[in-house]
Design a protein around this motif. Structure first.
Motif, PDB file in Angstrom:
ATOM      1  N   HIS A 142       0.814  -1.210   0.000  1.00 16.50           N
ATOM      2  CA  HIS A 142       0.000   0.000   0.000  1.00 16.50           C
ATOM      3  C   HIS A 142       0.851   1.266   0.000  1.00 16.50           C
ATOM      4  O   HIS A 142       0.568   2.219  -0.746  1.00 16.50           O
ATOM      5  N   PHE A 143       1.875   1.303   0.830  1.00 13.70           N
ATOM      6  CA  PHE A 143       2.735   2.489   0.862  1.00 13.70           C
ATOM      7  C   PHE A 143       3.461   2.675  -0.474  1.00 13.70           C
ATOM      8  O   PHE A 143       3.594   3.799  -0.961  1.00 13.70           O
ATOM      9  N   SER A 144       3.916   1.589  -1.051  1.00 13.14           N
ATOM     10  CA  SER A 144       4.627   1.679  -2.333  1.00 13.14           C
ATOM     11  C   SER A 144       3.717   2.235  -3.418  1.00 13.14           C
ATOM     12  O   SER A 144       4.127   3.091  -4.212  1.00 13.14           O
ATOM     13  N   GLU A 155       5.351  11.198   4.557  1.00 12.98           N
ATOM     14  CA  GLU A 155       4.943  10.348   5.673  1.00 12.98           C
ATOM     15  C   GLU A 155       4.778   8.901   5.233  1.00 12.98           C
ATOM     16  O   GLU A 155       5.033   7.965   6.004  1.00 12.98           O
ATOM     17  N   ALA A 156       4.392   8.680   3.955  1.00 11.60           N
ATOM     18  CA  ALA A 156       4.287   7.314   3.433  1.00 11.60           C
ATOM     19  C   ALA A 156       5.674   6.716   3.233  1.00 11.60           C
ATOM     20  O   ALA A 156       5.899   5.522   3.502  1.00 11.60           O
ATOM     21  N   ALA A 159       7.003   5.805   6.633  1.00 10.07           N
ATOM     22  CA  ALA A 159       6.317   4.593   7.092  1.00 10.07           C
ATOM     23  C   ALA A 159       6.855   3.365   6.373  1.00 10.07           C
ATOM     24  O   ALA A 159       7.023   2.293   6.983  1.00 10.07           O
ATOM     25  N   LEU A 160       7.149   3.515   5.094  1.00  6.98           N
ATOM     26  CA  LEU A 160       7.724   2.397   4.340  1.00  6.98           C
ATOM     27  C   LEU A 160       9.091   2.023   4.902  1.00  6.98           C
ATOM     28  O   LEU A 160       9.433   0.834   5.003  1.00  6.98           O
ATOM     29  N   GLY A 161       9.866   3.030   5.294  1.00  6.05           N
ATOM     30  CA  GLY A 161      11.150   2.750   5.933  1.00  6.05           C
ATOM     31  C   GLY A 161      10.978   1.949   7.213  1.00  6.05           C
ATOM     32  O   GLY A 161      11.760   1.026   7.495  1.00  6.05           O
ATOM     33  N   ARG A 183      14.201  15.571   2.320  1.00  4.43           N
ATOM     34  CA  ARG A 183      13.014  16.421   2.233  1.00  4.43           C
ATOM     35  C   ARG A 183      12.757  17.184   3.529  1.00  4.43           C
ATOM     36  O   ARG A 183      12.260  18.305   3.509  1.00  4.43           O
ATOM     37  N   GLN A 184      13.043  16.542   4.655  1.00  2.66           N
ATOM     38  CA  GLN A 184      12.826  17.183   5.950  1.00  2.66           C
ATOM     39  C   GLN A 184      13.778  16.575   6.963  1.00  2.66           C
ATOM     40  O   GLN A 184      14.222  15.442   6.798  1.00  2.66           O
TER      41      GLN A 184
END
Length: 458
Positions: A142-144, A155-156, A159-161, A183-184
């Protein structure tokens, strides 16, 4: 001259406050400005889950139910108002999940995913749900996919990490976190990268990231523990001890805070977090569509639910200013004060807002209530003096109140206030005397200096 002085004075004392609203409603016949706004929902709305049954004898039980109902009502209203917006529909799923209704939340997200296949939000929501359930393969999928549809969803990616961390795929986790870092930069992200490097047998990189995390947040306990472990394992006893001492200090400070914090109602705190999430996300959507009325009404209702939260009050007053609706602010602040008639803070908030917007009768009335409830204070009398100073009101009483404020608290500002009051009753000699006293106490009082210059030029 007197008018100018009052403008200066009001500018100094303009303060922040709170407001109240009753039922959240939109004006009849309000026109929509976005194609996603329709009248019929594209999904079936599930029934609201039953509440968590707070202690029946709790004095907060009724408030808890009220907050919960208001949160659902707003989210459902937004979802019905914008049924072609996947974000609005997914928000409905989010609040159901947070309320314990996982089955319907998943059904909502799956429906949104099938009807809006090019939108990332339902994929992100399903990813977090599967991750929470420990279904790592499904979460990764889902994240991919969400990142294919919306590569900027940091944030995705983070979360994938975490999914890769849980799968013990250290190198892939590091790549994901490093992409996030580009990115941040946050202490939490640095901690995640450090953990991935630690597990991937790269202790120096882990130390670097934990150290950066502590620079950003010196109270970061997770980074401190990581450095203790890393230096101890490396045999660097001196640095390990240094961070152990730091950890002891952090733990002592945390215990002090916990011991000094009154024990609250856990159910009330939980529903408070639920409501703040539901309202903030709903407001984000109404702002997106330029729906000023619903945005303002939601912020009013949130303050009505949590009047003690000064940040919510400040946001509401800022919204009144943005929409140029000072009179509405005066009205709702008064309603809030009347509903909580024994709270001097709210009466004071109403008085400040009313004074700022020249509703002087309203301000005077509320300030008298403040004094009745909490006794004599310099602030209340200073504000009260300003409601009476204009020539068409009662400048003599304004002078009396200004002198009372100075009696209660000697300050450069209160001396300046007395000078203003003397000017409004026509006593220029006393005006000059108190302006000079004000400058003697604070030579940097620019308002007093400007006033004495104007007085000299009259």
């Amino acid at each position: 001259m007197a008018t100018k002085w009052m403008v200066f004075l009001l500018a100094i004392l303009a303060g922040n406050s709170a407001a109240i609203v009753w039922l959240l409603r939109a004006p009849v016949g309000e026109a929509e400005n976005h194609s996603n706004a329709e009248t019929s929902p594209t999904i079936d709305f599930p029934s609201r889950p039953s509440s968590a049954n707070p202690t029946p004898l709790s004095t907060n039980a009724g408030l808890i139910q009220r907050i919960r109902d208001a949160s659902f009502e707003l989210v459902e209203l937004v979802a019905r108002k914008y049924p072609r917006d996947p974000d609005a529909l997914c928000l409905l799923g989010k609040v159901h999940l947070r309320a314990g209704n996982a089955e319907d939340a998943v059904r909502i997200w799956q429906t949104v995913r099938s009807r809006f296949p090019d939108h990332a939000e339902p994929w992100v929501d399903l990813g977090f749900y599967e991750q929470m359930q420990g279904n790592l393969e499904a979460a990764e999928k889902h994240f991919s996919q969400s990142l294919v549809l919306a590569p900027d969803r940091t944030e995705a990616l983070e979360a994938l990490g975490k999914v890769y961390l849980a799968k013990e795929d250290w190198s892939t986790a590091i790549k994901a976190f490093e992409s996030c870092l580009a990115r941040q930069d946050t202490p939490s992200l640095r901690n995640q990268i450090a953990l991935a490097y630690l597990m991937g047998k790269a202790p120096e990189s882990a130390i670097n990231h934990y150290s950066e995390s502590l620079i950003m947040d010196p109270s970061n306990r997770e980074a401190t523990i990581g450095l203790v472990q890393l230096f101890a394992k490396a045999g660097d006893k001196e640095r390990a001890k240094r961070y152990e001492r730091r950890l002891v200090i952090l733990d002592e400070e945390r215990r002090r805070v916990e011991d000094s914090t009154p024990r609250g109602d856990a159910d009330l705190e939980k529903v408070g977090a639920f409501a703040r999430f539901a309202f903030s996300e709903s407001i984000r959507l109404t702002e997106r569509y330029g729906d000023k009325e619903r945005t303002l009404a939601a912020k009013e209702q949130l303050v009505d639910l949590f009047p003690e939260d000064s940040s919510l009050m400040e946001q509401l007053l800022a919204e009144y200013n943005r929409q140029n609706k000072p009179e509405r602010g005066v009205t709702f602040l008064k309603q809030l004060a009347q509903a909580r008639s024994n709270d001097p803070r709210i009466w004071l908030t109403h008085a400040k807002w009313s004074l700022k917007h020249r509703a002087l009768n309203e301000a005077e009335s509320s300030l008298n209530k403040v004094i009745e409830l909490q006794g004599d204070t310099a602030e209340a009398y200073a504000l009260l003096a300003q409601t009476k100073m204009p020539k068409d009101r009662n400048p003599r009483e304004g002078l009396t109140d200004a002198l009372k404020a100075l009696e209660l608290e000697s300050s450069s500002f209160h001396l300046y206030l007395v000078a203003t009051a003397y000017y409004n009753v026509g006593d220029k000699a006393k005006t000059k005397e108190y302006l000079e006293k004000s400058l003697l106490m604070d030579p940097d009082n620019t308002e007093a200096r400007a006033a004495i210059d104007r007085l000299a030029n009259e």
